[in-house]
Design an enzyme around this catalytic site. Sequence first.
Site, PDB file in Angstrom:
ATOM      1  CD  GLU D  29      -2.413  -1.554   2.615  1.00 13.08           C
ATOM      2  OE1 GLU D  29      -2.216  -0.788   3.569  1.00 13.08           O
ATOM      3  OE2 GLU D  29      -2.985  -2.652   2.734  1.00 13.08           O
ATOM      4  CG  LEU D  58      -6.244  -0.088   2.378  1.00  9.09           C
ATOM      5  CD1 LEU D  58      -7.239   1.012   2.672  1.00  9.09           C
ATOM      6  CD2 LEU D  58      -6.006  -0.974   3.538  1.00  9.09           C
ATOM      7  CD  GLU D  60      -3.634  -4.680   5.355  1.00  6.16           C
ATOM      8  OE1 GLU D  60      -4.819  -5.105   5.342  1.00  6.16           O
ATOM      9  OE2 GLU D  60      -3.361  -3.466   5.332  1.00  6.16           O
ATOM     10  CD  GLN D  82       0.272   2.547   4.900  1.00  2.15           C
ATOM     11  OE1 GLN D  82      -0.708   3.017   5.439  1.00  2.15           O
ATOM     12  NE2 GLN D  82       0.482   2.636   3.603  1.00  2.15           N
ATOM     13  CG  PHE D  83       1.738   1.210  10.605  1.00  4.79           C
ATOM     14  CD1 PHE D  83       2.602   1.854  11.491  1.00  4.79           C
ATOM     15  CD2 PHE D  83       1.126   1.957   9.615  1.00  4.79           C
ATOM     16  CE1 PHE D  83       2.855   3.208  11.378  1.00  4.79           C
ATOM     17  CE2 PHE D  83       1.382   3.322   9.498  1.00  4.79           C
ATOM     18  CZ  PHE D  83       2.244   3.950  10.380  1.00  4.79           C
ATOM     19  CE1 TYR D  86      -3.748  -0.722  11.552  1.00  6.23           C
ATOM     20  CE2 TYR D  86      -2.180   0.482  10.193  1.00  6.23           C
ATOM     21  CZ  TYR D  86      -3.112   0.455  11.216  1.00  6.23           C
ATOM     22  OH  TYR D  86      -3.418   1.604  11.896  1.00  6.23           O
ATOM     23  CB  ILE D  87       1.126  -7.983   9.735  1.00  2.00           C
ATOM     24  CG1 ILE D  87       1.749  -8.910   8.686  1.00  2.00           C
ATOM     25  CG2 ILE D  87       1.183  -8.617  11.129  1.00  2.00           C
ATOM     26  CD1 ILE D  87       3.251  -9.099   8.873  1.00  2.00           C
ATOM     27  N   PRO D  89      -4.550  -9.315   9.420  1.00  2.71           N
ATOM     28  CG  PRO D  89      -5.772  -7.539   8.500  1.00  2.71           C
ATOM     29  CD  PRO D  89      -4.564  -7.836   9.341  1.00  2.71           C
ATOM     30  CG  HIS D 129      -0.220   3.778  14.134  1.00  6.06           C
ATOM     31  ND1 HIS D 129      -1.455   4.113  14.621  1.00  6.06           N
ATOM     32  CD2 HIS D 129      -0.320   3.830  12.778  1.00  6.06           C
ATOM     33  CE1 HIS D 129      -2.266   4.365  13.602  1.00  6.06           C
ATOM     34  NE2 HIS D 129      -1.612   4.202  12.487  1.00  6.06           N
TER      35      HIS D 129
HETATM   36  C1  LIG Z   1      -5.743  -2.874   7.918  1.00  4.28           C
HETATM   37  C2  LIG Z   1      -5.112  -1.563   7.657  1.00  4.28           C
HETATM   38  N1  LIG Z   1      -4.213  -1.428   6.669  1.00  4.28           N
HETATM   39  C3  LIG Z   1      -3.603  -0.258   6.438  1.00  4.28           C
HETATM   40  C4  LIG Z   1      -3.875   0.852   7.198  1.00  4.28           C
HETATM   41  C5  LIG Z   1      -3.161   2.174   6.953  1.00  4.28           C
HETATM   42  N2  LIG Z   1      -4.119   3.151   6.428  1.00  4.28           N
HETATM   43  C6  LIG Z   1      -4.709   4.046   7.235  1.00  4.28           C
HETATM   44  S1  LIG Z   1      -5.849   4.965   6.417  1.00  4.28           S
HETATM   45  C7  LIG Z   1      -5.561   4.159   4.975  1.00  4.28           C
HETATM   46  C8  LIG Z   1      -6.344   4.539   3.747  1.00  4.28           C
HETATM   47  C9  LIG Z   1      -7.819   4.422   3.940  1.00  4.28           C
HETATM   48  O1  LIG Z   1      -8.481   4.864   2.799  1.00  4.28           O
HETATM   49  P1  LIG Z   1     -10.062   4.991   2.721  1.00  4.28           P
HETATM   50  O2  LIG Z   1     -10.685   3.718   3.175  1.00  4.28           O
HETATM   51  O3  LIG Z   1     -10.401   5.442   1.356  1.00  4.28           O
HETATM   52  O4  LIG Z   1     -10.444   6.085   3.807  1.00  4.28           O
HETATM   53  P2  LIG Z   1     -10.074   7.635   3.816  1.00  4.28           P
HETATM   54  O5  LIG Z   1      -8.773   7.759   4.565  1.00  4.28           O
HETATM   55  O6  LIG Z   1      -9.967   8.097   2.420  1.00  4.28           O
HETATM   56  O7  LIG Z   1     -11.176   8.292   4.555  1.00  4.28           O
HETATM   57  C10 LIG Z   1      -4.565   3.212   5.133  1.00  4.28           C
HETATM   58  C11 LIG Z   1      -4.017   2.366   4.052  1.00  4.28           C
HETATM   59  C12 LIG Z   1      -4.819   0.675   8.227  1.00  4.28           C
HETATM   60  N3  LIG Z   1      -5.159   1.696   9.039  1.00  4.28           N
HETATM   61  N4  LIG Z   1      -5.413  -0.517   8.432  1.00  4.28           N
END
Ligand SMILES: Cc1ncc(C[n+]2csc(CCOP(=O)(O)OP(=O)(O)O)c2C)c(N)n1
Lengths: 373, 373, 324, 324
Positions: D29, D58, D60, D82-83, D86-87, D89, D129
Amino acid sequence: MAATEVLQLLAPDGSAASEELPAELDPQRLVGWYRNMVLLRSFDRRALNLQRQGRIYFYAPASGQEAAQIGSAAALQDGDWMFPTYREAGACYQRGLSLQALADQLFGNARDLTKGRQMPNHFACAALRIVSISSPIATQIPQAAGCAIAQKIKRERAATLCYFGDGATSEGDFHAGMNFAGVFRAPCVFFCQNNQWAITVPVSRQTGSESIAIKAKAYGFEGYRVDGNDILAVYTSVKQALDKARAGGGPTLIEALTYRMGPHSTSDDPRRYRSESEVAEWERRDPIVRFERWLRSRGWLDDATVAAIERETAAEVEQAIRSAEAVDAPPPQSLFEDLYAEPTPRLREQQRELLGLIERGVVERITRTPLFG
Amino acid sequence: MAATEVLQLLAPDGSAASEELPAELDPQRLVGWYRNMVLLRSFDRRALNLQRQGRIYFYAPASGQEAAQIGSAAALQDGDWMFPTYREAGACYQRGLSLQALADQLFGNARDLTKGRQMPNHFACAALRIVSISSPIATQIPQAAGCAIAQKIKRERAATLCYFGDGATSEGDFHAGMNFAGVFRAPCVFFCQNNQWAITVPVSRQTGSESIAIKAKAYGFEGYRVDGNDILAVYTSVKQALDKARAGGGPTLIEALTYRMGPHSTSDDPRRYRSESEVAEWERRDPIVRFERWLRSRGWLDDATVAAIERETAAEVEQAIRSAEAVDAPPPQSLFEDLYAEPTPRLREQQRELLGLIERGVVERITRTPLFG
Amino acid sequence: MPVMNYIQALNSALHNEMERDPRVVVFGEDVGRAGGVFRVTDGLQSRFGEERCFDTPLCEQGIVGAAIGMALNGLKPVAEIQFMDYILPAYDQIANELATIRYRSGGQFSAPVVVRTPACGGIHGGHYHSQSTESIFTHVPGIHVVMPSDPYDAKGLLIQAIRSEDPVLFLEPKKLYRSARAEVPEEPYTIPFGQAKVLREGTDCTVVAWGVMVHVCKEAVEQAARKGIECELIDPRTLAPLDEEAILESVRKTGRLVIVHEARRNTGFGAEIAALVAEKAILHLEAPIRRVTGFDVHCPFTLDPYFLPDAPRVLLAIEETVGF
Amino acid sequence: MPVMNYIQALNSALHNEMERDPRVVVFGEDVGRAGGVFRVTDGLQSRFGEERCFDTPLCEQGIVGAAIGMALNGLKPVAEIQFMDYILPAYDQIANELATIRYRSGGQFSAPVVVRTPACGGIHGGHYHSQSTESIFTHVPGIHVVMPSDPYDAKGLLIQAIRSEDPVLFLEPKKLYRSARAEVPEEPYTIPFGQAKVLREGTDCTVVAWGVMVHVCKEAVEQAARKGIECELIDPRTLAPLDEEAILESVRKTGRLVIVHEARRNTGFGAEIAALVAEKAILHLEAPIRRVTGFDVHCPFTLDPYFLPDAPRVLLAIEETVGF
Ligand SMILES: Cc1ncc(C[n+]2csc(CCOP(=O)(O)OP(=O)(O)O)c2C)c(N)n1
Ligand SMILES: Cc1ncc(C[n+]2csc(CCOP(=O)(O)OP(=O)(O)O)c2C)c(N)n1
Ligand SMILES: [Mg+2]
Ligand SMILES: [Mg+2]
């Protein structure tokens, strides 16, 4: 074609919807498919018996799904990859995995390509690009998408065929794999055998959608239904989808409507959850009977050939089982092999521990796959 | 309505597509919404500044999404449940979470309803049925489906509103939640704010499907698109879907097309991945400007009122922040509370360990949320 | 008192609690109409209706996710994962969501879900029907981890789990399902979490085991007794909370510790017990702490009996520890 | 030799390996166009093209699942989560699939995927985090678990990981990303797995730590030295395989052991180290084995500094251990 229409080339009575056959389908090849279907039905019956006799531990039969399995795998080319599930003995055989390899795997003997590491039905053959089957449902779907993405990156003119059941479509991994394939337009054909049941759960309880095929829309590619008991329809649709994939046309979802005529596995009693009339209804659509009728109507099969095929395949099956049963269990040290390319010090230590225990007679040496029960 | 058409009641210039308003929408209520939108825009700006000044650690702004947030939450009734994400400060406020509670959460102080346990933006309020926000994307979706299934089992005349972004639709949990809701026909409204980006990834990379709304077809229920910067369209569609859900009509997926005008969060620099012209294009569709124009055109808003609203809301925001900043950190022993209904012996032992360390001066007592950097 | 096997005891607990508390709902793959692949939920749907015992789609992350939502909204979900090997897709929902919601909401929300699952091996099921991964759950605070070793405990602890205000992972050693039998009251009763059971008292060596291994160890300590070695056999029954005191007290008495579990050795829960003892009772130890466990491989199919500890292996470890 | 921070060292390793081996592909991601939220993959897409460094949806479980398929088909995937929080899943794809495929296929298939992920806390990121859940991975055979504590090791171990024939979980303590600096060659080099690094030799007490805690312990052992306590500080660098011998040898010399990690104590990897020592070097121990770790709670936001071990806490544990 709409996601809820069903492609059918052979009617249940064996009459053909269209007389035009793809050029590559000569009578010899078609009778070969028939032979494989008969062989698999026989293997299935024999394996169920072996389990009842306590000679193998487990078996998941595929009777009723022979057309879907043989027809789909027949459409593969050499460079293609295949990701089967535990129900795909038929597809693996059609792909080239020998009857002996199948039988060895059921017994988990020392000759088994997978070294007796997994339960029956969990085949693997690197030479044939039949990816190792694991038991968790749907995990192979994103893996197949990844394999196809690699085919695209490597500019191979090849495709990936991913098998799964109706139940698998509920898992998160189904979504993950379909979505990756859609975004990367990967050369992947998703082949769902909708056999109406996931153990005791009917497909109506699996999803609220009007078909499984329609789920492809959620990922931006085509999905359609075929009669999964019609080997010509299965072959034709999978072949088209694979050709399209190899030509850069992206993924396809094919929902093959079929039926698991037997139990989910030897641990299951289907009378607990489904009606006899339902089973009888599907027995009338038996894919082998249907194909046989059609082959006979074309003059490519007659009583004598059918009898010979039945006799020969039964003997082949018997021979493979006998041979498999006679082979010893894998050696004890193999317990610690293949975790890593090279065993770690920890594994070497534990290997010494076990071999020492065996030597001292604390632990008994395993010479055969332990019997059932 | 097809899954790719877009419902719009207010044009970007503030002119209305239809003059008929739902009966419950009197001018006072509408101006109230406007006030909330202005307040949130101001809160957003202020919070970004606080972070830059190192007074709070993190913030995820929602500027540009006020119509989607206020309009959707305004459609909720008392008995309904709401599952927001970190971007839903606006929806939480509209639902009734006080500005003070929002500010306290940003500072993670001792008065914070969530006891300073989580990063800024992770609100929770049991009294308002605003379910605790966690950071992992999409995990709330099957939870919301489950909450709605419980509503159905308990025969409550209530519904669940589940928020998520475009990026969330790729996760396995999205699939799980949508599928459960479809199979059980749960009274759940899935509200996707498609703000075009998931951090740096555009929605075109998230899915190959032609819309997000169309994904509902894979689960057997309705999905449609609304203009997410049109508060009347958002309110109307969410209200209809919630009404339908409460009446036993099952789930709905609503895709609200909107735009995150600011950065993903204070850790992000959007200039690295998107063009100024794209941002400018969406600024022209600013949901607050649009709604203000329309309210003015109806004679429900004038310069003086707008000025008063801006002044008053800014003062309210300022006051809440000052108050929040003045409150101490939660006490050290709270570290070990709320893991279980009753602390286990292990937790009690570790609590004694920490308090001992503090007492002996080995560990410094935390009196304020540590500053940024 | 009737004699029940492990399945019957669980089934009886479910019947009792569904009768007592209308908030209790039971669901999972194949649990409804068919009563579960192991028949633990047999008869619940016909007795309590489809709204209180039902089949779900084949999706573990959905099962646990939905269970959390149901619990938030006041139901008392008892979710089944068909095999512990298949709980991993739900690991995120369990560790990041279920176990944290009380804490992260400042105590405002709680999700007292019970996740039941057949665990452990010994049924010749290969890697995917044999895992006992309890240690990846004991690492997570906010959830209780329970593994009863006999039908009596199974019923009492399941009722305790269902009445708990916290989430509980309830692990059922499937090998015991039909093989373990005990007198079990028809009526409901509870066994508190965090109380170990001492199955045998002894002064020479402490043996700690759970699940199927309790039975293996029973055999081993009896054999040891015949050789004049008196072992104290402890079944913690709940791994979280753990009855540390029972183990420490025993080790202070015997000076020797053998830990036996099916799970792989590396970072199994045996490591935690060893670490606790090495921190809190080291002065009493007169011999190395031994772990008799599954090897650090994936439980194989044909060679499965090599993988699992058996009585001779445990006995040898006891003898070596005592003879040290 | 240039001085690099941890991010630059990783980035350099990725450049080296993508240059050397066309099979190496990098994805996850936000890793493509934007070069990662921490910029570890910066410049790779513009240098090597969109087919070798790209953004994924997005998801995992999809990232790891797809990585497995790519590796099967001959690519060398370096996937970013990414963190580490979040591994989870993807835990099923990692533990049940990635780690098992060589074994369960009888050695016919292998999927040498590298999964990189920013781990650990200290950046005030709250529970989601901050996690370092290495112990749920060390429990799984078939995968290597690596956590380098400085830029030099980070580069050498990442190249080793990419060239490995086995799957590797590569954990990057994000707090060190910009704070740790070292001389790092521009050219590729490797550091073998399973070799601990001794950062300080000493005879009074062995201290084992990894990741950020190595730096905390450096401070603590220096302070201890000023008080006349000579500690031996060991960074295993790879937790699987673990350099057991280095730890055992040191404990045999010092007779004392303090283990320091960020992860929660219960069933953290410190337990495994304690158990190994309690089994293999108990006769040498002159004091209880101490674990200084994160508490058994979910890393909180405001009170985060209480959660993480710091130098004073480690120093106290050393003093108490030596003074025992
Ligand atoms: C399981 C997971 N993977 C990765 C992340 C890191 N992360 C935080 S916000 C985000 C993007 C989310 O996008 P969206 O669903 O479109 O929501 P928006 O931020 O646009 O409101 C990511 C990849 C996370 N929080 N949780
Ligand atoms: C992740 C996971 N959950 C549950 C199971 C138990 N299980 C084995 S087969 C099966 C049903 C699969 O149904 P379907 O996908 O329709 O395939 P079929 O057996 O009909 O061929 C279930 C639930 C499993 N193997 N993996
Ligand atoms: Mg099926
Ligand atoms: Mg978005």
